[in-house]
Design a protein around this motif. Structure first.
Motif, PDB file in Angstrom:
ATOM      1  N   ASP A 118       0.915  -1.091  -0.087  1.00  0.00           N
ATOM      2  CA  ASP A 118      -0.157   0.004   0.069  1.00  0.00           C
ATOM      3  C   ASP A 118       1.082   1.323   0.009  1.00  0.00           C
ATOM      4  OD1 ASP A 118      -1.582   2.156   0.676  1.00  0.00           O
ATOM      5  OD2 ASP A 118      -3.054   0.796   1.392  1.00  0.00           O
ATOM      6  N   ILE A 119       0.607   2.205  -1.216  1.00  0.00           N
ATOM      7  CA  ILE A 119       1.587   3.356  -1.297  1.00  0.00           C
ATOM      8  C   ILE A 119       1.063   4.479  -0.981  1.00  0.00           C
ATOM      9  CG2 ILE A 119       1.155   3.852  -3.606  1.00  0.00           C
ATOM     10  CD1 ILE A 119       4.519   3.121  -2.199  1.00  0.00           C
ATOM     11  N   SER A 120      -0.240   4.458  -0.369  1.00  0.00           N
ATOM     12  CA  SER A 120      -0.978   5.624   0.054  1.00  0.00           C
ATOM     13  C   SER A 120      -0.016   6.746   0.726  1.00  0.00           C
ATOM     14  CB  SER A 120      -2.472   5.373   0.869  1.00  0.00           C
ATOM     15  OG  SER A 120      -3.191   4.662  -0.016  1.00  0.00           O
ATOM     16  N   TYR A 121      -0.145   7.808   0.616  1.00  0.00           N
ATOM     17  CA  TYR A 121       0.403   9.003   1.376  1.00  0.00           C
ATOM     18  C   TYR A 121      -0.231   9.304   2.355  1.00  0.00           C
ATOM     19  CZ  TYR A 121       3.326  13.102   1.597  1.00  0.00           C
ATOM     20  OH  TYR A 121       4.149  14.190   2.258  1.00  0.00           O
ATOM     21  N   ARG A 122       0.628   9.192   3.728  1.00  0.00           N
ATOM     22  CA  ARG A 122       0.247   9.187   5.093  1.00  0.00           C
ATOM     23  C   ARG A 122       0.832  10.404   5.817  1.00  0.00           C
ATOM     24  NH1 ARG A 122      -0.156   4.041   3.850  1.00  0.00           N
ATOM     25  NH2 ARG A 122      -2.184   2.939   3.948  1.00  0.00           N
ATOM     26  N   MET A 123       0.466  11.339   6.494  1.00  0.00           N
ATOM     27  CA  MET A 123       1.067  12.441   7.237  1.00  0.00           C
ATOM     28  C   MET A 123       0.337  12.191   8.758  1.00  0.00           C
ATOM     29  SD  MET A 123       1.021  15.388   4.468  1.00  0.00           S
ATOM     30  CE  MET A 123      -0.898  15.549   4.337  1.00  0.00           C
ATOM     31  N   LEU A 124       1.130  13.064   9.628  1.00  0.00           N
ATOM     32  CA  LEU A 124       0.717  12.947  11.120  1.00  0.00           C
ATOM     33  C   LEU A 124       0.362  11.486  11.489  1.00  0.00           C
ATOM     34  CD1 LEU A 124      -1.482  16.201  11.000  1.00  0.00           C
ATOM     35  CD2 LEU A 124       0.885  15.910  11.444  1.00  0.00           C
ATOM     36  N   ASN A 125       1.344  10.569  11.367  1.00  0.00           N
ATOM     37  CA  ASN A 125       1.059   9.165  11.940  1.00  0.00           C
ATOM     38  C   ASN A 125      -0.358   8.766  11.600  1.00  0.00           C
ATOM     39  OD1 ASN A 125       3.604   8.996  13.436  1.00  0.00           O
ATOM     40  ND2 ASN A 125       2.528  10.412  15.012  1.00  0.00           N
ATOM     41  N   GLY A 126      -0.618   9.175  10.308  1.00  0.00           N
ATOM     42  CA  GLY A 126      -1.681   8.505   9.569  1.00  0.00           C
ATOM     43  C   GLY A 126      -3.041   8.898   9.790  1.00  0.00           C
ATOM     44  N   CYS A 127      -2.921  10.201  10.546  1.00  0.00           N
ATOM     45  CA  CYS A 127      -4.367  10.791  10.893  1.00  0.00           C
ATOM     46  C   CYS A 127      -4.742  11.345   9.522  1.00  0.00           C
ATOM     47  CB  CYS A 127      -4.062  12.079  11.600  1.00  0.00           C
ATOM     48  SG  CYS A 127      -3.669  11.274  13.590  1.00  0.00           S
ATOM     49  N   ILE A 128      -3.756  11.920   8.586  1.00  0.00           N
ATOM     50  CA  ILE A 128      -4.214  12.301   7.079  1.00  0.00           C
ATOM     51  C   ILE A 128      -3.825  11.096   6.066  1.00  0.00           C
ATOM     52  CG2 ILE A 128      -3.864  14.039   5.401  1.00  0.00           C
ATOM     53  CD1 ILE A 128      -3.193  16.106   7.694  1.00  0.00           C
ATOM     54  N   HIS A 129      -4.684  10.832   5.377  1.00  0.00           N
ATOM     55  CA  HIS A 129      -4.727   9.533   4.352  1.00  0.00           C
ATOM     56  C   HIS A 129      -5.090  10.084   2.925  1.00  0.00           C
ATOM     57  CE1 HIS A 129      -4.618   5.031   3.703  1.00  0.00           C
ATOM     58  NE2 HIS A 129      -5.392   5.776   2.510  1.00  0.00           N
ATOM     59  N   PHE A 130      -4.035  10.095   2.264  1.00  0.00           N
ATOM     60  CA  PHE A 130      -4.327  10.394   0.806  1.00  0.00           C
ATOM     61  C   PHE A 130      -4.196   9.405  -0.017  1.00  0.00           C
ATOM     62  CE2 PHE A 130      -3.386  12.777  -3.064  1.00  0.00           C
ATOM     63  CZ  PHE A 130      -4.447  13.561  -3.151  1.00  0.00           C
ATOM     64  N   GLY A 131      -5.373   8.659  -0.636  1.00  0.00           N
ATOM     65  CA  GLY A 131      -5.405   7.304  -1.408  1.00  0.00           C
ATOM     66  C   GLY A 131      -6.393   6.786  -0.688  1.00  0.00           C
ATOM     67  N   VAL A 132      -6.402   5.343  -1.643  1.00  0.00           N
ATOM     68  CA  VAL A 132      -7.506   4.448  -1.248  1.00  0.00           C
ATOM     69  C   VAL A 132      -6.887   3.401  -0.337  1.00  0.00           C
ATOM     70  CG1 VAL A 132      -8.657   4.676  -3.497  1.00  0.00           C
ATOM     71  CG2 VAL A 132      -7.020   2.726  -3.218  1.00  0.00           C
ATOM     72  N   ARG A 133      -7.674   2.671   0.450  1.00  0.00           N
ATOM     73  CA  ARG A 133      -7.118   1.919   1.628  1.00  0.00           C
ATOM     74  C   ARG A 133      -7.031   0.462   0.874  1.00  0.00           C
ATOM     75  NH1 ARG A 133      -6.886   4.255   6.252  1.00  0.00           N
ATOM     76  NH2 ARG A 133      -7.897   6.209   6.485  1.00  0.00           N
ATOM     77  N   ARG A 134      -5.870   0.022   0.689  1.00  0.00           N
ATOM     78  CA  ARG A 134      -5.818  -1.422  -0.078  1.00  0.00           C
ATOM     79  C   ARG A 134      -4.939  -2.401   0.849  1.00  0.00           C
ATOM     80  NH1 ARG A 134      -6.656  -0.985  -5.835  1.00  0.00           N
ATOM     81  NH2 ARG A 134      -5.103  -2.823  -6.102  1.00  0.00           N
ATOM     82  N   SER A 135      -3.775  -2.468   0.570  1.00  0.00           N
ATOM     83  CA  SER A 135      -2.962  -3.585   1.452  1.00  0.00           C
ATOM     84  C   SER A 135      -2.747  -3.211   2.854  1.00  0.00           C
ATOM     85  CB  SER A 135      -1.748  -4.042   0.556  1.00  0.00           C
ATOM     86  OG  SER A 135      -1.000  -4.627   1.463  1.00  0.00           O
ATOM     87  N   PRO A 136      -2.659  -4.082   3.827  1.00  0.00           N
ATOM     88  CA  PRO A 136      -2.256  -3.642   5.137  1.00  0.00           C
ATOM     89  C   PRO A 136      -0.729  -3.623   5.282  1.00  0.00           C
ATOM     90  CG  PRO A 136      -2.748  -6.023   5.111  1.00  0.00           C
ATOM     91  CD  PRO A 136      -3.249  -5.477   3.797  1.00  0.00           C
ATOM     92  N   ILE A 137       0.076  -3.725   4.201  1.00  0.00           N
ATOM     93  CA  ILE A 137       1.408  -4.077   4.005  1.00  0.00           C
ATOM     94  C   ILE A 137       2.180  -2.622   3.748  1.00  0.00           C
ATOM     95  CG2 ILE A 137       3.553  -4.815   3.185  1.00  0.00           C
ATOM     96  CD1 ILE A 137       1.900  -7.395   2.480  1.00  0.00           C
TER      97      ILE A 137
END
Length: 387
Positions: A118-137
């Motif tokens: 999962d290559i979604s872009y995350r900021m602030l320890n995941g509080c901001i998530h940019f992208g779809v939620r796919r793999s838990p890896i």
């Protein structure tokens, strides 16, 4: 197709895998593949779909989404072990991987899987998530753990990795609907692309270390940025680019393609609705049907757009409806528009995204040089629905 082929000429080590979910017309899938390199293989969205395409003679099938259904496991085992097809499935969770391995007990050769990161872009320890939620890896350490875990299993074989940058490929950054967000989206995309490039370099090293031969990434909306990493990826997935629905008009990469190559993706798919009503002294017309709305977050950029005759706009209160679609006629073009409508009594539209249109029709008319050269069945035309 010629534009994609021209761009791939300088990247001979990378091939294009076709995303079937954006097309859903076997004739067109075959036409693209039979045109030769750089097209190689299909990314399916369902196991039963892979079985159907296999029955039509297709091979090299990658199911891009995991499954935990016993029926799907049975299909995969049959395709791989009994029919000898090249078929793989994406996996990402330890428990489902263990179940798949157990189900494949006794097969002649290990079943091939692809591990998704999962290559979604995350900021602030995941509080901001940019992208779809796919793999838990989501970390390299976790990825290494999963690679080594799979390599210990006797009945499945890890063949490669997949990274789909959905927040780059699936979100426009010159969107006229939410134009105030475009600068922010472009900024986050730039940051994310740099992060993705670094992560994929690390993943490429893991492919070399563990003997993985397939590394998949990309999408129509991220084609240009992904092409820059062709030395890392073995294949790039493209789907909607073959139709160019209007959602993909709103990408800055199209401007880059015009600047570098002198052209961009050209719209090649339209649908027609009959005019059933003219009202308010020719100020409004109403078409039958039309509610073919794209998946994803709801918004006006996800609905079809009237493109011919010119001068027609959707009603803000109704949009495109399951039963009817009212259209406002531009007063400045009224005479010209009404003249065309009296002759043809139909309005042409562009759909917003990819394969949703094929779910509404049983066939596509294939047109070349102004003539219909083929009537091609959609999945629905074959009586198939894979959800």
């Amino acid at each position: 197709m010629s534009l994609i082929r021209d761009q791939m000429c300088s990247h001979p080590q990378t091939t294009i895998r076709i995303a079937s979910k954006s097309i859903r017309v076997p004739y067109l899938l075959n036409r693209i593949l039979s045109s030769g390199l750089p097209y190689k293989g299909i990314m399916c969205y369902a196991v039963e779909e892979a079985e159907f395409l296999s029955s039509l003679g297709f091979d090299d099938l990658l199911i891009g989404y995991p499954s935990q259904q016993i029926l799907d496991y049975q299909i995969l085992r049959n395709l791989h072990d009994q029919q000898g097809k090249i078929v793989r499935i994406v996996v990402d969770h330890r428990k489902s991987i263990e179940e798949l391995n157990q189900f494949m007990n006794g097969i002649n050769r290990p079943f091939p899987v692809i591990l998704e990161f999962d290559i979604s872009y995350r900021m602030l320890n995941g509080c901001i998530h940019f992208g779809v939620r796919r793999s838990p890896i989501r970390t390299i350490d976790h990825l290494i753990d999963m690679i080594e875990f799979i390599q210990q299993l006797p009945y499945i074989r890890l063949e490669g990795l997949m990274v789909y940058e959905s927040h780059i490929a699936g979100i426009g950054d010159t969107n006229p609907i939410n134009y105030w967000l475009n600068p922010l989206i472009r900024y986050i995309k730039r940051l994310s692309i740099l992060q993705i490039q670094q992560l994929r370099k690390q993943m490429n090293q893991l492919c070399l270390k563990y003997g993985l031969t397939l590394f998949n990434g990309g999408g129509t909306g991220s084609f240009m940025s992904t092409l820059m990493e062709s030395s890392v990826l073995t294949e790039i997935t493209i789907g909607s680019g073959f139709f160019q629905p209007h959602l993909f008009d709103y990408y800055q990469q199209n401007q880059s393609m015009i600047k570098e190559y002198g052209s961009t993706f050209i719209p090649s798919c339209y649908f027609a609705l009959p005019v059933v009503r003219i009202s308010d002294e020719g100020q409004w017309i109403t078409c039958s049907g039309g509610g073919y709305v794209a998946s994803g977050g709801p918004g006006w950029d996800k609905v079809p757009l009237p493109v011919f005759p010119l001068g027609l706009t959707l009603n803000d209160y109704e949009g495109t409806g399951e039963i009817q679609t009212p259209l406002k006629i531009d007063s400045k073009r009224k005479d010209e528009t009404m003249k065309i409508l009296k002759q043809n009594k139909i309005v042409y539209f562009r759909h917003a995204k990819g394969g949703e249109l094929a779910e509404r029709f049983i066939s596509f008319l294939i047109v070349a040089n102004g003539r219909i050269i083929e009537i091609a069945k959609t999945y629905r035309g074959y009586g198939k629905c894979f959800f």
